[in-house]
Motif scaffolding. Sequence first.
Motif, PDB file in Angstrom:
ATOM      1  N   ALA A 271     -15.471 -38.222  36.443  1.00 46.80           N
ATOM      2  CA  ALA A 271     -15.945 -39.088  35.328  1.00 46.80           C
ATOM      3  C   ALA A 271     -17.108 -39.683  35.555  1.00 46.80           C
ATOM      4  O   ALA A 271     -18.109 -39.641  34.321  1.00 46.80           O
ATOM      5  CB  ALA A 271     -14.625 -40.480  35.329  1.00 46.80           C
TER       6      ALA A 271
ATOM      7  N   ALA B 240     -20.407 -38.452  33.086  1.00 43.69           N
ATOM      8  CA  ALA B 240     -20.922 -39.365  32.275  1.00 43.69           C
ATOM      9  C   ALA B 240     -22.533 -39.621  32.308  1.00 43.69           C
ATOM     10  O   ALA B 240     -23.426 -39.816  31.687  1.00 43.69           O
ATOM     11  CB  ALA B 240     -20.343 -40.711  32.399  1.00 43.69           C
TER      12      ALA B 240
ATOM     13  N   TRP C 293     -13.528 -43.287  30.847  1.00 45.37           N
ATOM     14  CA  TRP C 293     -14.678 -43.471  30.100  1.00 45.37           C
ATOM     15  C   TRP C 293     -14.490 -44.475  28.906  1.00 45.37           C
ATOM     16  O   TRP C 293     -15.527 -45.042  28.592  1.00 45.37           O
ATOM     17  CB  TRP C 293     -14.837 -42.248  29.208  1.00 45.37           C
TER      18      TRP C 293
ATOM     19  N   LYS D  71     -20.805 -45.119  31.661  1.00 46.28           N
ATOM     20  CA  LYS D  71     -20.052 -44.404  30.562  1.00 46.28           C
ATOM     21  C   LYS D  71     -20.806 -43.255  29.453  1.00 46.28           C
ATOM     22  O   LYS D  71     -22.138 -43.406  29.753  1.00 46.28           O
ATOM     23  CB  LYS D  71     -19.396 -45.917  29.514  1.00 46.28           C
ATOM     24  N   PRO D  72     -20.270 -42.436  29.360  1.00 40.34           N
ATOM     25  CA  PRO D  72     -20.912 -41.285  28.682  1.00 40.34           C
ATOM     26  C   PRO D  72     -21.738 -41.738  27.331  1.00 40.34           C
ATOM     27  O   PRO D  72     -20.986 -42.775  26.699  1.00 40.34           O
ATOM     28  CB  PRO D  72     -19.860 -40.449  28.256  1.00 40.34           C
TER      29      PRO D  72
ATOM     30  N   GLN E 161     -15.438 -39.543  23.853  1.00 38.16           N
ATOM     31  CA  GLN E 161     -15.543 -38.685  25.070  1.00 38.16           C
ATOM     32  C   GLN E 161     -16.507 -37.528  24.791  1.00 38.16           C
ATOM     33  O   GLN E 161     -16.359 -36.985  23.540  1.00 38.16           O
ATOM     34  CB  GLN E 161     -14.291 -38.438  25.828  1.00 38.16           C
TER      35      GLN E 161
END
Length: 359
Positions: A92, A96, A144, A166-167, A172
């Motif tokens: 993750a 991201a 995320w 966070k992306p 997402q």
Amino acid sequence: MKFSLFFEMQLSSPTDGREQDIFHDSVKQAVLADQLGYHAIWAVEHHGLREYAHSSAPEVFLSFVAARTSNVRIGHGVSLTTHRYNHPIRVAERVATLDILSNGRVNWGSGKSGTRTEQQAFECDIPALSDEWLEAQRMIPRMWQDDVFEWRGKFFDIPPTQIVPKPVQKPQPPMFAACSTPSSAREAGALGLGALNFSAGTQQKLTQRVRQYRDAVAGADPIGGSVTDHYACTPMSLVLEDDREACEYGFRGARFFSQSQMKYYGSEDRPLGDLGLDTGPLPEEELERAMAARHDPGAPLTDVIGSPEVCRRRVEQFQQAGVDELILVMQMGTVPHDIVMESIRTFGEQVLPYFADHS
């Protein structure tokens, strides 16, 4: 229809120097694809698969590609997401970060690997791989989306933790799964995931598989915050002005790709050293059969190899079957870098625009 490139970092007769060259050459190939309007660059994650795939750190390669391109999407095809390969938190975080640095261009595919070489090297619990993979898929979108992530599951027990960063893409990045069988593609669809498939079977069978995937997507219970309704195939590809030259290089590369793949996936052996693959020109009769099969509607639809005219017809077959994206495997172990570059340019200038104009 979308067109992308697929990178295994394949290499016949590896040496240190040639291995180093293949990484630099692949970046150059990706940059050219970006300039010509290709959709995405996809890179695998494999470990210990000498000759077949030297791409063990795709997050590094894809970061280089992201830094040197502007428009092409950046695809993990796939990252291995069961615990012994990569903890879900680390996946993750890396995805991201890449999404941020690429300004929201990441496609994230996941898988668990089907080779004993990798499974045993990482001391995986082989019977549990599928269930562990599925649990990781349910966790990562939550990481995320949630300010504070907490998980109590069968394989993972994570106390309240702030997963950062966070992306860019919300909710997402598009999520995909490696699909080696029709049933795994249906499973991906039911989870709301895009399907990444090696090309196999006839056009008729491919049409059936795409339809089954669409049916599964229609009733999906998505594991993420959105559904990725996207069916992609990875045909072995080489496109040159001269049809025979394309076939000589392309089918030789395809033979290397298939033989090396079977060495690792076709048995429970764990090969070490030289794989002993055929790397010379195809015998004339074998080459003629391969060239003729491209014009047989009942033959397996596994390649896009030949002149631009022939390849446009091959692409049309995939399009008629309902495929959304062709992730072209041009970087094959026996194909020289200059030929790959010529193929990327020829396809980009003489095949890709035809379908962009008729989409």
